[in-house]
Motif scaffolding. Structure first.
Motif, PDB file in Angstrom:
ATOM      1  N   ASN A  77     -29.443   0.511  11.507  1.00  0.00           N
ATOM      2  CA  ASN A  77     -29.161  -0.981  11.653  1.00  0.00           C
ATOM      3  C   ASN A  77     -27.471  -0.741  11.809  1.00  0.00           C
ATOM      4  O   ASN A  77     -27.029  -0.226  10.964  1.00  0.00           O
ATOM      5  N   PRO A  78     -27.025  -1.063  13.022  1.00  0.00           N
ATOM      6  CA  PRO A  78     -25.734  -0.894  13.314  1.00  0.00           C
ATOM      7  C   PRO A  78     -24.734  -1.697  12.267  1.00  0.00           C
ATOM      8  O   PRO A  78     -23.369  -1.411  12.178  1.00  0.00           O
ATOM      9  N   GLU A  87     -27.811   6.259  16.340  1.00  0.00           N
ATOM     10  CA  GLU A  87     -28.191   5.316  17.348  1.00  0.00           C
ATOM     11  C   GLU A  87     -28.581   3.913  16.515  1.00  0.00           C
ATOM     12  O   GLU A  87     -29.480   3.910  15.766  1.00  0.00           O
ATOM     13  N   PRO A  88     -28.232   2.977  17.428  1.00  0.00           N
ATOM     14  CA  PRO A  88     -28.122   1.730  16.612  1.00  0.00           C
ATOM     15  C   PRO A  88     -29.721   0.859  16.912  1.00  0.00           C
ATOM     16  O   PRO A  88     -30.264   1.203  17.950  1.00  0.00           O
ATOM     17  N   ARG A  90     -31.419  -2.629  16.552  1.00  0.00           N
ATOM     18  CA  ARG A  90     -31.856  -4.116  16.033  1.00  0.00           C
ATOM     19  C   ARG A  90     -33.275  -4.471  16.116  1.00  0.00           C
ATOM     20  O   ARG A  90     -33.911  -3.770  16.474  1.00  0.00           O
TER      21      ARG A  90
END
Length: 446
Positions: A77-78, A87-88, A90
Motif C-alpha cells: 500500500n503506498p 509498486e503501489p 490500492r
C-alpha cells in the motif's frame, strides 16, 4: 497452483509462496530469504512478486533482500511511506502470477496502511485471502501498535473503528469457502485470542470469530481494546526497519566479532546468556541475563522485550554452534546491528546461583519477598501466593525500586521460562540481595 506455507513457531509467524506455471509470489517473507530461494529452485520457479501486507512490528521482513536477489517487484500500500522502490497497490488493484490474479484489499485496523491479498484462480474463483495481521483465526490484529510508529499514526480507538469497517465491509463480503491464510498463529503478541489452527475459511470465521458477531460498532471497539497484551519495546523499531528495508542477513551477521576472552567484553553492555537455565545457574558471567534460546523458546520476543533496541549487547552461548543459530534468531527482530560480539563459555563461573530450599520456602513464605512476573492478564485471575508483588516481566527493570530487599527474593512465572529471565535480571540490578528462581517448581503451588 501451489500454496506453500513457511511457519516460524517461536514467533508464530507465517509466510506463503504462491506458485503457478513456474511463476511465484511471496507474501510477508520472514527475515531469512534462503528457505524461499531453496524452494523456488526445487520447483524451478521464478519469483516475480513480493507482497507486503504492512510494515510488521514483530519481525523483520526479507522483502528488500529478495528483491535484490531475484529482481521481483515489491507490492505494498503506498500510504506505508517506505524508503525503497515499490509498486503501489490500492484497493481492488490486481497483479498476475502465472494464470492467477492477486487482488489487493484495503483492510486497515491493525495498521492504517494494511493490505490483504485475495487469490483468484484461473477459473475466476475466489480461492484464498492472505490477511496479514488484519484477520487471524479466531481474532483480529491488535489496534494499538501504530500510535507512535510508522508513516501514519492513529489512536488505538481510531484503528479499532477501522477494523470494524474492514470486517463488515470487506471480509464479510467474501465467499464463505475462501481460505483464510493469516500472518500469525497462536502465541503471537499481535492478537489476543488466536486459535491453534493456522488456516480456516471465511464461512467458519463468520461462525466462530468474535469480530464477526459484534454488530454494534461502539461495543466492537470496547471489546477490541480490552485485554490486549503488552507491547515489546522492539515493535516500533521493527516497524521503522521494515519501512526502510533490511539488508543482507549473511553480510550483516558475518561482521559480528567473536570474543575470545572476557577481558574484551565491554562491561557496560548487556550480556545475554542463551544457555539452558541449569547451565546458567551452575555458573555464568556476572551481570548476565538468562534468555534461553531452545528450539521452541520465545527467545526473539523476550530479547526484544528485555533489551532496548538502542542498547548494545553481547551474545553468550555454550559453543559456536549454539551461537551461530542464535545469531540468526537475533536478526529476525533486527537486533544484529546492536550485537557487539559473541562469546562461547569456556568454564567461567564468575557467579553461581544459590538453590532455593523448597521445604523452607513452603513452610515459611513470609520469610521471602515473592515477585510474580506474569502478565497482568494472568495475575488478574489470581495470585499463587497472597503476599506476592505482581510486576510483569517487561516492566521489571524499571520497577526494581518497588521490591523490598530486606528478605531473600523468590521470582516466579507460570512455568519457569520467564522466571529464569526475571531472576537473573534482578541479580544484575540488586546484587546485594539473594535472588532465587522458583522455576518449574511453581507447578507445586498452583
Amino acid at each position: 497452483m501451489e500454496i506453500k506455507r513457511f511457519y516460524d513457531k517461536p514467533l508464530a509467524q507465517a509466510s506463503y509462496l504462491i506458485i503457478d506455471n513456474n511463476e511465484a509470489a511471496v507474501v510477508d517473507p520472514a527475515r531469512d530469504p534462503q528457505p524461499y530461494l531453496d524452494y523456488l529452485r526445487k520447483k524451478d520457479a521464478k519469483l516475480t512478486a513480493i507482497f507486503e501486507t504492512h510494515p510488521h512490528a514483530d519481525f523483520v521482513s526479507s522483502h528488500l533482500e529478495l528483491k535484490e536477489k531475484t529482481g521481483a517487484r515489491i507490492y505494498i500500500n503506498p500510504d506505508v511511506g517506505v524508503d525503497y522502490k515499490f509498486e503501489p497497490l490500492r484497493h481492488n488493484e490486481e497483479v498476475l502470477i502465472g494464470d492467477l490474479v492477486i487482488r489487493a484489499l484495503f483492510t486497515p485496523g491493525h495498521s492504517p496502511d494494511h493490505n490483504s491479498y485475495l487469490l483468484i484462480d484461473n477459473k475466476g474463483k475466489e480461492h484464498a485471502v492472505f490477511t496479514g495481521d488484519s484477520l487471524f483465526i479466531g481474532d483480529v490484529g491488535r489496534p494499538d501498535l501504530r500510535e507512535g510508529a510508522g508513516n501514519i499514526q492513529l489512536s488505538r480507538k481510531e484503528l479499532a473503528g477501522l477494523m470494524y469497517d474492514t470486517i463488515n465491509n470487506v471480509f464479510k463480503n467474501l465467499n464463505d469457502d475462501v481460505i483464510v491464510y493469516p500472518a500469525h498463529g497462536a502465541g503471537s503478541l499481535c492478537g489476543k485470542n488466536m486459535s491453534d489452527e493456522l488456516d480456516s475459511t471465511i464461512g467458519k470465521q463468520k461462525q466462530t470469530n468474535w469480530a464477526f458477531k459484534v454488530e454494534d460498532k461502539d461495543k466492537f471497539i470496547e471489546a477490541f481494546l480490552e485485554g490486549q497484551p503488552f507491547i515489546p519495546m522492539y515493535f516500533p523499531f521493527d516497524v521503522d526497519m521494515n519501512r526502510s528495508g533490511a539488508g543482507s542477513i549473511e553480510e550483516t551477521l558475518s561482521k559480528i566479532p567473536v570474543v575470545k576472552n572476557t577481558s574484551e567484553i565491554n562491561k557496560d553492555a548487556v550480556l545475554v546468556d542463551v544457555r539452558d537455565e541449569d547451565s546458567f545457574k551452575e555458573g555464568h558471567l556476572k551481570g548476565a541475563i538468562n534468555i534461553q534460546a531452545g528450539e521452541e523458546d520465545k527467545f526473539e520476543t523476550w530479547l526484544g522485550s528485555i533489551v532496548n533496541p538502542k542498547s548494545p549487547f553481547y551474545l553468550i552461548g555454550a559453543n559456536s554452534d549454539q551461537i551461530e543459530k542464535t545469531k540468526k534468531r537475533v536478526s529476525k527482530i533486527g537486533y544484529e546491528g546492536r550485537l557487539l560480539g559473541t562469546y562461547s563459555v569456556n568454564g567461567e563461573k564468575d557467579v553461581s546461583d544459590k538453590q532455593l530450599d523448597l521445604d523452607d520456602f513452603k513452610n515459611n513464605t513470609d520469610n521471602y519477598t515473592i515477585v510474580d512476573i506474569r502478565n497482568n492478564s494472568e495475575t488478574e485471575e489470581g495470585l499463587f501466593f497472597n503476599n506476592a508483588i505482581a510486576i510483569p516481566l517487561p516492566e521489571l527493570k524499571d520497577r526494581v525500586n518497588e521490591i523490598p530487599t530486606d528478605k531473600p527474593i523468590v521470582v516466579h512465572c507460570a512455568g519457569g521460562y520467564r522466571s529464569a529471565i526475571g531472576s537473573s535480571l534482578l541479580q544484575k540490578e540488586i546484587p546485594e540481595t539473594t535472588v532465587y528462581d522458583l522455576s518449574d517448581d511453581v507447578e507445586k503451588f498452583k
